[in-house]
Write a protein that holds these residues in place. Structure first.
Motif, short mmCIF file in Angstrom:
data_model
loop_
_atom_site.label_atom_id
_atom_site.label_comp_id
_atom_site.label_asym_id
_atom_site.label_seq_id
_atom_site.Cartn_x
_atom_site.Cartn_y
_atom_site.Cartn_z
N MET A 130 -3.64 8.72 -15.59
CA MET A 130 -4.64 9.71 -15.63
C MET A 130 -4.79 10.60 -14.56
O MET A 130 -4.72 11.85 -14.81
N LEU A 131 -4.82 10.23 -13.42
CA LEU A 131 -4.82 10.95 -12.28
C LEU A 131 -3.73 11.96 -12.14
O LEU A 131 -3.71 13.11 -12.15
N PHE A 132 -2.48 11.58 -12.59
CA PHE A 132 -1.37 12.28 -12.31
C PHE A 132 -1.45 13.56 -13.41
O PHE A 132 -1.26 14.63 -13.05
N GLU A 133 -2.03 13.08 -14.76
CA GLU A 133 -2.10 14.10 -15.56
C GLU A 133 -3.24 15.20 -15.30
O GLU A 133 -3.14 16.21 -15.75
N LEU A 134 -4.44 14.53 -15.01
CA LEU A 134 -5.46 15.31 -14.75
C LEU A 134 -5.15 16.40 -13.50
O LEU A 134 -5.83 17.71 -13.50
N THR A 135 -4.53 15.94 -12.67
CA THR A 135 -4.07 17.09 -11.61
C THR A 135 -2.84 17.60 -11.83
O THR A 135 -2.31 18.12 -10.76
N LYS A 136 -2.19 17.55 -12.82
CA LYS A 136 -0.58 18.14 -13.11
C LYS A 136 0.31 17.55 -12.25
O LYS A 136 1.02 18.32 -12.20
N VAL A 137 0.10 16.62 -11.42
CA VAL A 137 1.15 15.84 -10.70
C VAL A 137 2.30 15.51 -11.37
O VAL A 137 3.53 15.20 -11.06
N ASP A 138 1.94 15.03 -12.69
CA ASP A 138 3.00 14.30 -13.54
C ASP A 138 4.25 15.30 -13.78
O ASP A 138 5.15 15.10 -14.04
N ASP A 146 2.34 -2.56 -8.21
CA ASP A 146 1.05 -3.22 -7.53
C ASP A 146 -0.02 -2.17 -6.97
O ASP A 146 -0.92 -2.78 -6.18
N VAL A 147 0.09 -0.92 -7.36
CA VAL A 147 -0.87 -0.01 -6.95
C VAL A 147 -2.12 -0.01 -7.78
O VAL A 147 -2.02 0.32 -9.01
N LYS A 148 -3.22 -0.33 -7.69
CA LYS A 148 -4.57 -0.37 -8.53
C LYS A 148 -5.44 0.90 -8.52
O LYS A 148 -5.87 1.11 -9.33
N PHE A 149 -5.16 1.56 -7.58
CA PHE A 149 -6.02 2.82 -7.45
C PHE A 149 -5.31 4.01 -6.25
O PHE A 149 -4.78 3.29 -5.37
N ILE A 150 -5.34 5.19 -6.81
CA ILE A 150 -4.90 6.17 -5.96
C ILE A 150 -6.03 7.23 -5.49
O ILE A 150 -6.53 7.85 -6.44
N ASP A 151 -6.39 7.44 -4.34
CA ASP A 151 -7.39 8.41 -4.06
C ASP A 151 -6.72 9.84 -3.75
O ASP A 151 -5.79 9.71 -3.89
N SER A 152 -7.28 10.88 -3.43
CA SER A 152 -6.88 12.05 -3.24
C SER A 152 -6.08 12.17 -1.98
O SER A 152 -4.89 12.91 -2.07
N LEU A 197 -2.53 10.61 -3.33
CA LEU A 197 -2.16 11.40 -4.05
C LEU A 197 -1.46 12.38 -3.15
O LEU A 197 -0.44 12.92 -3.59
N GLY A 198 -2.04 13.10 -2.20
CA GLY A 198 -1.42 14.01 -1.24
C GLY A 198 -0.10 13.39 -0.43
O GLY A 198 0.96 14.16 -0.40
N ALA A 199 -0.19 11.99 -0.28
CA ALA A 199 0.93 11.50 0.07
C ALA A 199 2.05 11.52 -0.48
O ALA A 199 3.26 11.67 -0.36
N LEU A 200 1.98 11.27 -1.77
CA LEU A 200 3.11 11.25 -2.95
C LEU A 200 3.68 12.61 -2.88
O LEU A 200 4.58 12.69 -3.12
N VAL A 201 2.66 13.82 -2.86
CA VAL A 201 3.27 14.91 -3.19
C VAL A 201 4.06 15.20 -1.71
O VAL A 201 5.11 16.07 -1.91
N SER A 202 3.55 14.98 -0.82
CA SER A 202 4.36 15.29 0.48
C SER A 202 5.78 14.46 0.68
O SER A 202 6.73 14.91 0.97
N ALA A 203 5.67 13.36 0.02
CA ALA A 203 6.85 12.47 -0.11
C ALA A 203 7.85 13.21 -1.04
O ALA A 203 9.21 13.17 -0.58
N VAL A 204 7.38 13.86 -2.07
CA VAL A 204 8.53 14.68 -3.03
C VAL A 204 8.93 15.71 -2.10
O VAL A 204 10.11 15.99 -2.12
#
Length: 108
Positions: free
Chosen positions: A80-88, A43-49, A52-59
């Motif tokens: 696409m955001l995950f791939e561009l930022t290499k977070v994937d 249900d997430v339509k968009f993730i901003d920076s 994304l930082g929150a997801l990395v912090s969660a990890v």
């Protein structure tokens, strides 16, 4: 003994405010005995920076607690955001909750 699995389902735009809430929820889960956290991004339509930082912090929170974190139901924009930022590279992703259950929970 079966691991304790909790599923979080953020929605809408994962930004600074929702990201902060997500970090707090993840922290609360791992401090109360959760072994595996699955973040379902259906249900997430968009993730901003900030999101994304929150997801990395969660990890980081989950790893520091000796637990595991997975994500599922990633839409094209988020992928696409995950791939561009290499977070994937830091997330183990699943198509949906069913695939997660088949691959992770049945192997435990």
């Amino acid at each position: 003994m079966s691991p304790v699995v909790k599923i979080l389902k953020p929605f809408g735009i994962l930004d600074g405010i929702r990201g902060h809430e997500l970090r707090r929820e993840v922290n609360d889960l791992v401090t109360t005995g959760t072994d595996i956290v699955l973040i379902d991004l259906q249900d997430v339509k968009f993730i901003d920076s900030s999101g994304l930082g929150a997801l990395v912090s969660a990890v980081k929170i989950v790893r520091n607690a000796g637990c595991k974190l997975y994500v599922c139901s990633v839409n094209d924009q988020v992928r696409m955001l995950f791939e561009l930022t290499k977070v994937d590279r830091i997330f183990k992703k699943f198509t949906d909750q069913e695939e997660f259950k088949r691959q992770i929970l049945t192997s435990l």
